[in-house]
Design an enzyme around this catalytic site. Structure first.
Site, PDB file in Angstrom:
ATOM      1  N   SER A   1      44.185  46.131  45.739  1.00 61.06           N
ATOM      2  CA  SER A   1      42.942  46.090  44.438  1.00 61.06           C
ATOM      3  C   SER A   1      43.494  45.828  43.305  1.00 61.06           C
ATOM      4  O   SER A   1      44.866  45.516  43.259  1.00 61.06           O
ATOM      5  CB  SER A   1      42.510  47.541  44.925  1.00 61.06           C
ATOM      6  OG  SER A   1      43.547  48.544  43.997  1.00 61.06           O
ATOM      7  N   LYS A   2      42.757  46.058  42.190  1.00 59.39           N
ATOM      8  CA  LYS A   2      43.286  45.605  40.840  1.00 59.39           C
ATOM      9  C   LYS A   2      44.394  46.606  40.345  1.00 59.39           C
ATOM     10  O   LYS A   2      45.380  45.798  39.759  1.00 59.39           O
ATOM     11  CB  LYS A   2      41.818  45.759  39.969  1.00 59.39           C
ATOM     12  CG  LYS A   2      40.901  44.836  40.003  1.00 59.39           C
ATOM     13  CD  LYS A   2      40.034  44.769  38.800  1.00 59.39           C
ATOM     14  CE  LYS A   2      38.850  43.868  39.086  1.00 59.39           C
ATOM     15  NZ  LYS A   2      37.570  44.298  38.713  1.00 59.39           N
ATOM     16  N   ARG A   3      44.465  47.459  40.999  1.00 62.53           N
ATOM     17  CA  ARG A   3      45.522  48.446  40.688  1.00 62.53           C
ATOM     18  C   ARG A   3      47.104  47.696  40.674  1.00 62.53           C
ATOM     19  O   ARG A   3      48.090  47.922  40.334  1.00 62.53           O
ATOM     20  CB  ARG A   3      45.566  49.770  41.605  1.00 62.53           C
ATOM     21  CG  ARG A   3      46.064  50.921  40.787  1.00 62.53           C
ATOM     22  CD  ARG A   3      45.418  52.319  41.515  1.00 62.53           C
ATOM     23  NE  ARG A   3      45.297  51.994  42.898  1.00 62.53           N
ATOM     24  CZ  ARG A   3      46.281  52.053  43.891  1.00 62.53           C
ATOM     25  NH1 ARG A   3      47.420  52.564  43.478  1.00 62.53           N
ATOM     26  NH2 ARG A   3      45.904  51.858  45.208  1.00 62.53           N
TER      27      ARG A   3
END
Ligand code: GLU
Length: 527
Positions: A255-257
C-alpha cells in the site's frame, strides 16, 4: 463446449490510479493472450458511481499504454462485444436479472436493511452462520403481490444455496472447495436498481466470451458465487486463475505506506516500462528460479500460469531499481538523451534561476550577496530556458559519465544539474568539509593558474596539469580534487572530475572557480 480462441480481460474500476498490483494482473492477462494468439480485452467497471474518480480512466489507460499493454477490444478501440464500460451496459444486466427472476433462479427480497442487521447480530450471538437465511425465497405469489402493491422496496437475490457443489479447479491453486456456508442467497440487484459486482462480472465475462479469468487472489472468495450464476444462465464457465497478492517487505499488503504504488508515480521517477513489465512479471511467476532478465518477447514465449506461485510475492524496490539500471544501460546515447531531457528541461536555465530550490540550500548563483530578494525572484521567473537542442548536445556528452551511475532517470537531476545551470546548489558537506577548509583558497588559486595554461582543455590535459598540484602544494590529491569538485559541481560526489571539467569547458570551469574564490576571499576579509 470447446472454445479455441483465448479471450482474457483486465477489468479495473476507475477509483484512482493504476496500482502496480493491477498492472501485474494486466501483464499476466496480456502475456497469456499474446502467447495464445488470443484477445486482450479492457473493460471499465464503473457501476459504483460513488467510488468513481474523475480522470482515473485516463490515467489507467495511459499507464497501460505506457507499459505497452495494448488492448484488442475496449475503450478507445471498440470491438464486437461492447460497450466496454459497465455504466453503458445496464440494459444487459436488467435483461439478465429479469431472466433469472422469471426462471425462479432469483427472487425479490423485501427485508429491510435494519432487520437484516438485527438478524445477523442475533445469529452471531446464538452461534449460527450470520448469512441471509433465505426467508424471502419462500414467499408465495400472493404474499409477493401484496408487498408489491404496498410498494415495498426490494432487492433481487440469487438462489445460490440451491447449488450444492461449490468446488472448482483453479489453474494456479488447483482444486478449491468451499463450505456450503460460504455462499448464501446474495443480492444481485440492490433496492435502488443497481447491479452488484458478482452479477455484472458474470454477465460481462459470459457475453464477452471470456475464456480465462485471471485476477487477484482477493477475488477467490467471489468465484463460488459467480460459478452458479453461469450455471443458472446456461453460460459456459471460463477457467479461473487467481494470482497471489503483492506484499510489502514487512509482509503486509502493498500500500501507499510502502512508498509509491501507482504506475504513474514510477513513470515520473524515471523507471522504464521495459523494466516495470519485466519486474512485475516476476512478482509471483518465475521461469527457472534463476533467470531475471526477460525481454517482452521472451516473456510472451515463456510465461505460463502453471508456474505462477500460490504464495504472496514481496515487492522489492531495490531489485526493481537494479533492474531499471540494467535497462538504462542498454539504451543508446540518443535514446537516453531523449529520456533524460524532461528531467533536465526545468533545471536548465541560461543564467540560473533557482526554481525548485530547497529552502535553506545555498546556491552559487545567489551567493554573491549583492542582490536583494526581489531581484532574485524576478530573475527566477525571467531566466530564459536553455534551448532543447543545446540541452541534448550536453546530454549526449555527459551520458557516458552518468549511464552507469543512475538507476532511475530522475537521478540525473541530482547528479548532473551543474552541467546545465550556473545556479547549482552547494551541498553542505562540500561547503563545510572542503570550501571552508583553511587550504581551500590556496588550492583554488593554484588550480586557476594551472587550468589557464590548458590549450585543448581535454580531460587528459586537465588531468596532467592538476596531478602536479599535490606535490607543488604539499597536500593530498584527494583534498585537492575534492575542493575543486566542490567548487565546480557543488557536490562531494559527482561524475569523474577531469571529464566533467572538460565538458563544462575552460571558460565555465575557470569562472566557477574564480567566483568561489572571490566569495571565499570576501568572507576572509570580513569582520
Ligand atoms: N473491477 C474488479 C476489480 O477492480 C475486477 C474484478 C475481476 O477481475 O473480476 O477488482
Amino acid at each position: 463446449m470447446v472454445r479455441t480462441k483465448v479471450r482474457v480481460r483486465f477489468a479495473p474500476s476507475p477509483t484512482g490510479y493504476l496500482h502496480v498490483g493491477g498492472a501485474r494482473t494486466a501483464i499476466y492477462n496480456w502475456l497469456f493472450a499474446r502467447q495464445h494468439g488470443g484477445k486482450f480485452i479492457l473493460r471499465i467497471e464503473d457501476t459504483d458511481i460513488s467510488r468513481n474518480v474523475e480522470g482515473a480512466i485516463d490515467t489507467i489507460l495511459s499507464s497501460l499504454r505506457w507499459l505497452g499493454l495494448e488492448w484488442d477490444e475496449g475503450p478507445q478501440v471498440g470491438g464486437d462485444y461492447g460497450p466496454y464500460f459497465q455504466s453503458q451496459r445496464t440494459y444487459l444486466y436488467a435483461e439478465t436479472a429479469r431472466k433469472l427472476l422469471s426462471a425462479d433462479r432469483a427472487y425479490r427480497c423485501f427485508c429491510a436493511p435494519k432487520k437484516l442487521e438485527e438478524r445477523r447480530q442475533q445469529a452471531l450471538r446464538e452461534g449460527r452462520p450470520p448469512g441471509y437465511d433465505g426467508r424471502c425465497g419462500d414467499l408465495t405469489q400472493n404474499q409477493i403481490h401484496k408487498l408489491l402493491s404496498r410498494e415495498k422496496p426490494f432487492a433481487l437475490r440469487f438462489r445460490a444455496t440451491s447449488f450444492g457443489d461449490l468446488s472448482f479447479r483453479d489453474l494456479i491453486h488447483g482444486e478449491i472447495a468451499f463450505k456450503k456456508e460460504a455462499v448464501n442467497d446474495f443480492i444481485i440487484v440492490r433496492s435502488d436498481g443497481t447491479p452488484t459486482y458478482n452479477f455484472t462480472v458474470v454477465v460481462d465475462d459470459a457475453l464477452m466470451q471470456i475464456t480465462h479469468v485471471i485476477r487477484g487472489d482477493d477475488h477467490l472468495s467471489n468465484t463460488p458465487k459467480q460459478i452458479p450464476i453461469y450455471k443458472a444462465l446456461g453460460y459456459p464457465r471460463p477457467e479461473f486463475a487467481h494470482i497471489p497478492l503483492i506484499l510489502g517487505k514487512d509482509g503486509s499488503r502493498l500500500s501507499k505506506r510502502h512508498g509509491a504504488t501507482a504506475v504513474e508515480a514510477f513513470r515520473e521517477e524515471g523507471f522504464l516500462p521495459q523494466a516495470m513489465v519485466n519486474y512485475l512479471a516476476l512478482l509471483g511467476w518465475s521461469y527457472d528460479d534463476r533467470t531475471t532478465l526477460f525481454s517482452v518477447s521472451e516473456l510472451i514465449d515463456k510465461f505460463s500460469l502453471e508456474k505462477v506461485s500460490k504464495n504472496p510475492a514481496i515487492f522489492d524496490l531495490d531489485k526493481l531499481e537494479w533492474m531499471n539500471g540494467v535497462y538504462i544501460r542498454e539504451k543508446s546515447d540518443q535514446e537516453l538523451a531523449e529520456l533524460l531531457l524532461p528531467y533536465i528541461r526545468d533545471i536548465a536555465l541560461v543564467d540560473g534561476g533557482g526554481e525548485g530550490r530547497e529552502e535553506g540550500e545555498e546556491h552559487l548563483g545567489s551567493a554573491t550577496g549583492n542582490e536583494t530578494l526581489s531581484d532574485t525572484q524576478t530573475k527566477n521567473i525571467l531566466a530564459p530556458r536553455v534551448p532543447e537542442a543545446e540541452i541534448k548536445r550536453t546530454l549526449l556528452k555527459i551520458i557516458p559519465l552518468v549511464r552507469e551511475r543512475i538507476k532511475k532517470l530522475s537521478e540525473v537531476q541530482q547528479m548532473a544539474d551543474f552541467f546545465f545551470t550556473e545556479d547549482y546548489p552547494l551541498e553542505k558537506d562540500a561547503m563545510q568539509k572542503f570550501l571552508k577548509a583553511r587550504e581551500a583558497r590556496k588550492i583554488l588559486q593554484a588550480t586557476l593558474e594551472k587550468l589557464r595554461l590548458a590549450q585543448t582543455f581535454s580531460s587528459e590535459e586537465i588531468e596532467e596539469l592538476l596531478r602536479q598540484l599535490p606535490d607543488e602544494l604539499g597536500l593530498k590529491a584527494k583534498q585537492i580534487f575534492q575542493t575543486i569538485r566542490a567548487a565546480v559541481t557543488g557536490k562531494t560526489v559527482s561524475p569523474p572530475l577531469f571529464q566533467s571539467l572538460a565538458i563544462l569547458g575552460k571558460e565555465k570551469s575557470l569562472n566557477r572557480i574564480a567566483k568561489v574564490l572571490s566569495i571565499l576571499e570576501e568572507g576572509a576579509e570580513g569582520p
